[in-house]
Design an enzyme around this catalytic site. Structure first.
Site, PDB file in Angstrom:
ATOM      1  N   HIS A  20       0.748  -1.480  -0.247  1.00 33.26           N
ATOM      2  CA  HIS A  20       0.128   0.017  -0.054  1.00 33.26           C
ATOM      3  C   HIS A  20       0.800   1.244   0.054  1.00 33.26           C
ATOM      4  CE1 HIS A  20      -3.126  -2.595   2.461  1.00 33.26           C
ATOM      5  NE2 HIS A  20      -3.795  -2.352   1.083  1.00 33.26           N
ATOM      6  N   LYS A  44     -18.198  -5.110   9.142  1.00 35.08           N
ATOM      7  CA  LYS A  44     -17.278  -6.225   8.627  1.00 35.08           C
ATOM      8  C   LYS A  44     -16.124  -6.237   9.875  1.00 35.08           C
ATOM      9  CE  LYS A  44     -14.130  -6.760   5.137  1.00 35.08           C
ATOM     10  NZ  LYS A  44     -13.429  -6.109   3.719  1.00 35.08           N
ATOM     11  N   ARG A  93      -1.979  -6.157  -8.350  1.00 31.93           N
ATOM     12  CA  ARG A  93      -0.844  -6.810  -8.221  1.00 31.93           C
ATOM     13  C   ARG A  93      -0.505  -7.715  -9.029  1.00 31.93           C
ATOM     14  NH1 ARG A  93      -2.975  -7.886  -2.063  1.00 31.93           N
ATOM     15  NH2 ARG A  93      -4.559  -8.402  -3.456  1.00 31.93           N
ATOM     16  N   SER A 131      -2.812  -7.605   2.923  1.00 32.71           N
ATOM     17  CA  SER A 131      -3.353  -7.565   4.516  1.00 32.71           C
ATOM     18  C   SER A 131      -3.588  -8.996   5.052  1.00 32.71           C
ATOM     19  CB  SER A 131      -4.273  -6.571   4.719  1.00 32.71           C
ATOM     20  OG  SER A 131      -4.035  -5.300   4.167  1.00 32.71           O
TER      21      SER A 131
HETATM   22  O1  PNS Z   1      -8.947  -2.910   0.228  1.00 26.41           O
HETATM   23  P1  PNS Z   1     -10.183  -3.379  -0.094  1.00 26.41           P
HETATM   24  O2  PNS Z   1     -10.922  -4.101   0.774  1.00 26.41           O
HETATM   25  O3  PNS Z   1     -10.023  -4.206  -1.489  1.00 26.41           O
HETATM   26  O4  PNS Z   1     -10.997  -2.027  -0.505  1.00 26.41           O
HETATM   27  C1  PNS Z   1     -12.342  -2.171  -0.902  1.00 26.41           C
HETATM   28  C2  PNS Z   1     -12.907  -0.658  -0.995  1.00 26.41           C
HETATM   29  C3  PNS Z   1     -13.093  -0.077   0.145  1.00 26.41           C
HETATM   30  C4  PNS Z   1     -12.457  -0.075  -2.206  1.00 26.41           C
HETATM   31  C5  PNS Z   1     -14.607  -1.037  -1.471  1.00 26.41           C
HETATM   32  O5  PNS Z   1     -15.104  -1.989  -0.779  1.00 26.41           O
HETATM   33  C6  PNS Z   1     -15.230   0.193  -1.509  1.00 26.41           C
HETATM   34  O6  PNS Z   1     -15.011   1.314  -2.144  1.00 26.41           O
HETATM   35  N1  PNS Z   1     -16.432   0.214  -0.526  1.00 26.41           N
HETATM   36  C7  PNS Z   1     -17.090   1.299  -0.423  1.00 26.41           C
HETATM   37  C8  PNS Z   1     -18.588   1.095  -0.792  1.00 26.41           C
HETATM   38  C9  PNS Z   1     -18.972   1.244  -1.909  1.00 26.41           C
HETATM   39  O7  PNS Z   1     -18.686   2.379  -2.745  1.00 26.41           O
HETATM   40  N2  PNS Z   1     -19.215   0.303  -2.775  1.00 26.41           N
HETATM   41  C10 PNS Z   1     -19.439  -0.003  -4.064  1.00 26.41           C
HETATM   42  C11 PNS Z   1     -18.147  -0.412  -5.065  1.00 26.41           C
HETATM   43  S1  PNS Z   1     -18.430  -0.752  -6.889  1.00 26.41           S
END
Ligand code: PNS
Length: 162
Positions: A20, A44, A93, A131
């Protein structure tokens, strides 16, 4: 919308990894301002609270003048609009990341057509760091000090067994 090129780098960051951090450093060179956006996702189960994750991120990006750290709830596109951001930055990645990232980027575009998703590659040395694996290795007694910033190692140790 301001003339400044503001980008949002969203994620769970539970916890922040060197992968990150590598992406944040690369993104900071490309955009006028980079906002690291931590998904609060209180529903979560996360190992670290959003405030703990924010503290670790703030400490790890303090050398980057145009990077700030915030947390958000709800739709990412809404948060990006509030911040006047034009870009969502995500790291890819390996090919295995692509399918989920494509789906998310297209859904975000459907929700907010003005917002572009930009994908960047972290340094090859981090292509296997996640993570999830960091937590698993730590839980099983492995050494994660090459995989995460020093403050994350400290905070993991402070939690004891996870
Ligand atoms: O590090 P991650 O868990 O892969 O990140 C995922 C994240 C936070 C980018 C995604 O879950 C997100 O944007 N969540 C916010 C809710 C939202 O907008 N959901 C629709 C996504 S198309």
């Amino acid at each position: 919308m301001s003339g400044r090129n503001i980008s949002i780098y969203p994620g769970s960051f539970d916890p922040l990894t060197n992968g990150h951090l590598d992406l944040i450093e690369r993104g900071a060179k490309l955009f006028d301002q980079l906002i690291v956006a931590i998904l609060r996702n209180e529903g979560k189960t996360s190992l670290f609270t959003a405030d703990e994750r924010k503290e670790m991120l703030c400490a790890s990006v303090k050398h980057l003048a145009n990077v700030s750290v915030e947390s958000f709830d709800g739709l990412l596109v809404r948060f990006a609009a509030e911040k006047g951001a034009r870009v969502i930055l995500r790291g890819i990645r390996a090919v295995s990341d692509y399918e989920f990232e494509l789906q998310m980027a297209l859904m975000n575009r459907k929700l907010q057509p003005e917002l572009e998703t930009v994908f960047m590659l972290p340094g090859e040395a981090y292509s296997y760091v996640s993570s999830r694996l960091v937590k698993e290795i730590y839980r099983l007694g492995g050494d994660v000090s090459d995989l995460v910033p020093p403050i994350v190692v400290e905070r993991l140790k402070a939690k004891g067994s996870i």
